[in-house]
Motif scaffolding. Structure first.
Motif, short mmCIF file in Angstrom:
data_model
loop_
_atom_site.label_atom_id
_atom_site.label_comp_id
_atom_site.label_asym_id
_atom_site.label_seq_id
_atom_site.Cartn_x
_atom_site.Cartn_y
_atom_site.Cartn_z
N THR A 1 0.83 -1.21 0.00
CA THR A 1 0.00 0.00 0.00
C THR A 1 0.86 1.26 0.00
OG1 THR A 1 -0.14 -0.16 2.42
CG2 THR A 1 -1.92 -1.14 1.13
N GLY A 2 1.97 1.24 0.73
CA GLY A 2 2.86 2.40 0.75
C GLY A 2 3.50 2.66 -0.61
N THR A 3 3.86 1.60 -1.31
CA THR A 3 4.43 1.76 -2.66
C THR A 3 3.41 2.39 -3.60
OG1 THR A 3 5.86 -0.16 -2.30
CG2 THR A 3 5.53 0.55 -4.57
N CYS B 1 12.61 7.82 1.27
CA CYS B 1 11.17 7.56 1.44
C CYS B 1 10.88 6.06 1.33
CB CYS B 1 10.37 8.32 0.39
SG CYS B 1 10.33 10.11 0.63
N LEU B 2 11.52 5.40 0.37
CA LEU B 2 11.32 3.96 0.22
C LEU B 2 11.88 3.20 1.42
CD1 LEU B 2 12.14 3.53 -3.58
CD2 LEU B 2 9.91 3.28 -2.51
N VAL B 3 13.07 3.60 1.86
CA VAL B 3 13.67 2.92 3.01
C VAL B 3 12.83 3.15 4.26
CG1 VAL B 3 15.69 2.83 4.50
CG2 VAL B 3 15.99 3.01 2.03
N GLN C 1 3.85 5.92 -5.40
CA GLN C 1 3.71 5.96 -6.86
C GLN C 1 2.68 7.00 -7.28
OE1 GLN C 1 3.88 2.18 -9.10
NE2 GLN C 1 1.89 2.74 -9.93
N THR C 2 1.62 7.13 -6.50
CA THR C 2 0.60 8.13 -6.79
C THR C 2 1.14 9.55 -6.61
OG1 THR C 2 -1.11 6.59 -6.04
CG2 THR C 2 -1.73 8.91 -6.20
N LEU C 3 1.96 9.74 -5.57
CA LEU C 3 2.45 11.09 -5.25
C LEU C 3 3.62 11.51 -6.12
CD1 LEU C 3 2.32 10.93 -1.34
CD2 LEU C 3 0.68 12.04 -2.86
N ALA D 1 4.60 -4.82 -6.83
CA ALA D 1 4.43 -3.37 -6.75
C ALA D 1 5.77 -2.65 -6.84
CB ALA D 1 3.70 -2.99 -5.47
N LEU D 2 6.78 -3.16 -6.13
CA LEU D 2 8.12 -2.55 -6.19
C LEU D 2 8.73 -2.70 -7.58
CD1 LEU D 2 9.52 -3.73 -2.73
CD2 LEU D 2 8.98 -1.38 -3.38
N SER D 3 8.55 -3.88 -8.18
CA SER D 3 9.10 -4.10 -9.52
C SER D 3 8.45 -3.19 -10.55
CB SER D 3 8.92 -5.57 -9.92
OG SER D 3 9.55 -6.43 -9.01
N LEU D 4 7.13 -3.04 -10.47
CA LEU D 4 6.43 -2.18 -11.42
C LEU D 4 6.79 -0.71 -11.19
CD1 LEU D 4 2.88 -3.81 -11.61
CD2 LEU D 4 4.72 -3.90 -13.29
#
Length: 245
Positions: A36-38, A231-233, A42-44, A111-114
């Motif tokens: 969900t965080g990814t 942000c990802l970490v 991705q949206t932002l 989700a991370l790969s995409l």
């Protein structure tokens, strides 16, 4: 500041580390929050077609459902209270927890790969690998030639179909096209070899030796790249903390 502008090598390393760390998480909350965080990041910070994203997601969603089903049906009986019985097998709370965790992990990996695939230009990625990853120019330009060969092969295949049609070969259905493919492989292979020789001669004539060389397009590492990586970490750290509580 978007993922499209982020340095591809740094993005690749960050996503790879997150996926590697996610493989050691055995609670359902961590992959769920990462997934969900990814999507939220991705949206932002990305301009991605959600319709295209959804089409890519369909086979992996089916994989996640299949993983959930097979783990419940064929998984070893674990401890905990029996939740329900499936085909004569007692499914315990631990079985359900493991099945849900594995299914959500598939979705989080996807989700991370995409996120990486849909926001990364292959050309910039290869340039970045050369400049920051010290990738050999021989390998890098071989990848460029490989990308270039796909449209060439497609155009030559269309040309072969049209040539055979002019000679009276009737291909009315898709099954006829599939059956006719073996007859096109040899001329297609011969044309590919000729194209490869021309490209090799052309690169050699322009002074390509495989040694280190300057590049016109520079892919820098900026402060915004580290902000997006952070942000990802941070997403992974928070998800792990919530999962192990």
């Amino acid at each position: 500041m978007t993922f499209h502008e982020m340095n591809p090598t740094l993005k690749f390393l960050t996503v790879t580390c997150l996926m590697f760390g996610l493989a050691f998480m055995y609670n359902p909350w961590t992959p769920l929050l990462v997934f969900t965080g990814t999507l939220l990041l991705q949206t932002l910070f990305a301009d991605v077609s959600w319709r295209r994203w959804g089409l890519f997601m369909i086979p992996f969603l089916l994989t996640a459902i299949g993983t959930l089903w097979t783990t419940l049906v064929f998984g070893r009986e674990a401890g905990g209270a029996v939740v329900f019985t499936l085909f004569g097998n007692d499914v315990t709370e631990e079985n359900v927890r493991l099945a849900v965790t594995l299914a959500l992990r598939v979705l989080a990996f996807t989700a991370l790969s995409l996120l990486f695939t849909l926001t990364t230009d292959p050309k910039r990625f290869v340039y970045s690998l050369m400049q920051q990853g010290k990738l050999s120019p021989k390998i890098a330009y071989s990848v460029f030639v490989g990308f270039r060969f796909f449209p060439i092969l497609k155009s030559e295949l269309i040309q072969l179909y049209e040539t055979h049609a002019l000679r009276g070969v009737r291909l009315e259905t898709r099954l006829d096209h599939v059956r006719h493919v073996p007859k096109l492989l040899i001329p297609l292979l011969a044309g590919s070899i000729r194209q490869a020789e021309r490209i090799a001669f052309s690169m050699e004539a322009r002074g390509f030796t495989g040694e280190r060389r300057s590049t016109y397009e520079v892919v820098p590492v900026t402060r915004n790249d580290f902000v997006l990586a952070a942000c990802l970490v941070l997403l992974f750290v928070v998800s792990t903390w919530v999962g192990i509580r």
